[in-house]
Design an enzyme around this catalytic site. Structure first.
Site, PDB file in Angstrom:
ATOM      1  CG  ASN A  86      13.541   0.400  27.094  1.00  0.00           C
ATOM      2  OD1 ASN A  86      12.630   0.396  26.264  1.00  0.00           O
ATOM      3  ND2 ASN A  86      14.529   1.296  27.043  1.00  0.00           N
ATOM      4  CG  HIS A 167       9.098   2.075 -31.410  1.00  0.00           C
ATOM      5  ND1 HIS A 167      10.191   2.231 -30.584  1.00  0.00           N
ATOM      6  CD2 HIS A 167       9.409   1.069 -32.268  1.00  0.00           C
ATOM      7  CE1 HIS A 167      11.133   1.362 -30.932  1.00  0.00           C
ATOM      8  NE2 HIS A 167      10.676   0.644 -31.945  1.00  0.00           N
ATOM      9  CD  GLN A 243      25.687  -8.299  18.448  1.00  0.00           C
ATOM     10  OE1 GLN A 243      24.747  -7.512  18.385  1.00  0.00           O
ATOM     11  NE2 GLN A 243      26.648  -8.195  19.347  1.00  0.00           N
ATOM     12  CB  SER A 291     -16.912   9.398 -12.775  1.00  0.00           C
ATOM     13  OG  SER A 291     -16.913  10.816 -12.713  1.00  0.00           O
TER      14      SER A 291
END
Length: 466
Positions: A86, A167, A243, A291
């Site tokens: 494990n 814009h 660590q 489509s």
């Protein structure tokens, strides 16, 4: 089975991203861990033994075969061990010890496997190598494909006039090629930086002090040893850590990809708009349906697919940067499961890059449609008119043009009537009357050429290296 895969990366899109399986799968992670363990073990033997001649003549070659020839059988053996322990890193250690016992002269040395190390010593180096190799072997070539495709579209259309929109409104004309060159130029520094990027790594024990190593062999220069091993793996040593290696470089790498992806998101959205406006046409593919209801549709699905996947990748890259740079005190394990998902972000980014390239290969410009739009907006010449008149000392030309054009339906005839009513010299009047929207593109073409040259230099350099 791909049809039952939870993630579309491992299902629907597997064929497009499968190259990353060599770097981000659990198989790959354990192969890289085996590589790191073997290289550390090899270096360790040299550090603690004065004479290695007693080992078999090909002992080190056989050691390296453990990762060079690592296969599915080896990976499954590690998984079998993990089901008992494990603990995935301990499973790699036990697997290696069993393999090393079978190499002549090394059976007595097996306890130097994972000697003085913590799991993170191995895993951080493995992840760093994985990320480096995936970036250089798969991701950079894919981004270069995008750059190449954008560069080629720019080259084909460097003199094709196009109406600009600032814009969202009609603005000074440009060329389609120049607008493509903008994106190529934006990508160049990001790709160059990604190519130069270096991953860091740490190899200094449970809390970064070399505690157990320095206690077991106090006469060994463990700092020099660590630097040597890390550099042998072609990483940059990070000597002052807890660590864990703090993952700051992983976050930085994610940010590199995030910036590239933002540029391409901007690109995809502009391409979508150019297709919508008819400036770009998509070549129909025989048998393809756009489509389920409207037979005429040829949808910009490649750019839309790219946009969606870039967004997914960036959401993960942002999360990685925020999460992985934090660890409680000297270590918490919450980063472990997150690191296992790095390949998901890379997968979505790779899928996006390939979609963008596919979309670019299907489009071609429609110069006539762009010319129609330019002819419909002669008001864009107002900028040129007022600037030329200002250069000639004409009084308040900006205001005069604003009065003539703002909020009004403007025609070329009305602009010409304005010019003919000006008190200017004949040369200036003729120059203004000769202007057309399609001809008002300034230095767009040479600017595009400049960007193409820059792109070609980078492509030549990096294609050679990759």
């Amino acid at each position: 089975m791909s049809l039952t895969a939870i993630s579309p990366l491992d299902g629907r899109y597997r064929s497009k991203v499968q190259a990353l399986g060599e770097y981000f799968s659990e198989f790959a992670l354990n192969r890289y861990r085996v590589m790191v363990e073997v290289e550390v073990f090899t270096a360790l033997l040299g550090a603690v033994h004065q004479d290695l001649n007693r080992l078999g003549p090909d002992a080190f070659a056989q050691l390296r075969k453990l990762y060079e020839e690592f296969d599915a059988v080896d990976a499954e053996e590690i998984k079998q061990i993990e089901r008992k322990t494990n603990h995935d890193m301990k499973a790699v250690e036990y697997y290696l010890k069993e393999r090393i016992r079978q190499i002549p002269g090394l059976a007595s040395e097996v306890e130097f496997v994972h000697f003085g190390l913590t799991s993170e010593d191995v895993s951080n180096l493995a992840y760093a190598c994985m990320l480096r190799d995936a970036t250089h072997d798969v991701m950079i070539p894919a981004v270069l494909d995008v750059l190449q495709a954008i560069r080629d579209l720019a080259s084909r259309n460097k003199t094709v006039p196009m109406l600009s929109r600032t814009h969202g409104q009609s603005a000074t004309p440009t060329t389609l090629g120049k607008e493509m060159a903008v994106f190529a130029q934006r990508l160049l520094p990001e790709i160059s930086a990604l190519h130069r990027f270096q991953m860091t790594g740490k190899l200094n024990g449970a809390t970064g002090t070399f505690g157990s190593l320095a206690t077991a062999y106090p006469d060994v220069d463990w700092i020099a040893f660590s630097e040597q091993v890390i550099r042998r793996l072609e990483l940059v040593p990070n000597m002052i850590t807890t660590q864990i290696e703090p993952h700051d470089r992983i976050a930085a790498l994610c940010d590199h990809f995030r910036r590239i992806n933002h540029i391409l998101l901007d690109f995809d959205q502009d391409m979508w708009r150019y297709i919508s406006d008819g400036y770009l046409r998509q070549r129909a593919v025989a048998g393809e349906i756009g489509s389920s209801a409207m037979p005429h549709k040829v949808n910009p699905i490649d750019f839309e697919n790219s946009e969606g996947n870039l967004g997914l990748a960036n959401a993960l890259f942002v999360f990685f940067g925020e999460k992985l740079t934090k660890s409680r005190l000297q270590r918490d394990l919450s980063d472990s499961t997150v690191l296992r998902n790095l390949g998901v972000a890379f997968g979505h980014a790779l899928l996006a890059y390939k979609s963008t390239v596919q979309g670019l290969r299907r489009v071609e410009s429609d110069p006539e449609r762009m010319r129609q739009d330019l002819d419909a907006h002669p008001e864009v010449l107002a900028e040129a008119y007022q600037t030329v008149l200002r250069s000639k000392g004409h009084a308040m030309p900006y205001e005069a043009l604003a009065e003539l054009t703002r909020g009004r339906q403007v025609t070329l005839d009305s602009l010409h009537a304005f010019v003919r009513g000006l008190e200017v010299d004949a040369e200036t009047r003729d120059r203004l009357l000769a202007l057309t929207p399609a001809g008002y593109i300034g230095l767009a073409a040479p600017l595009t050429e400049r960007a193409l040259t820059d792109a070609d230099e980078l492509l030549l350099h990096l294609r050679y290296e990759h």
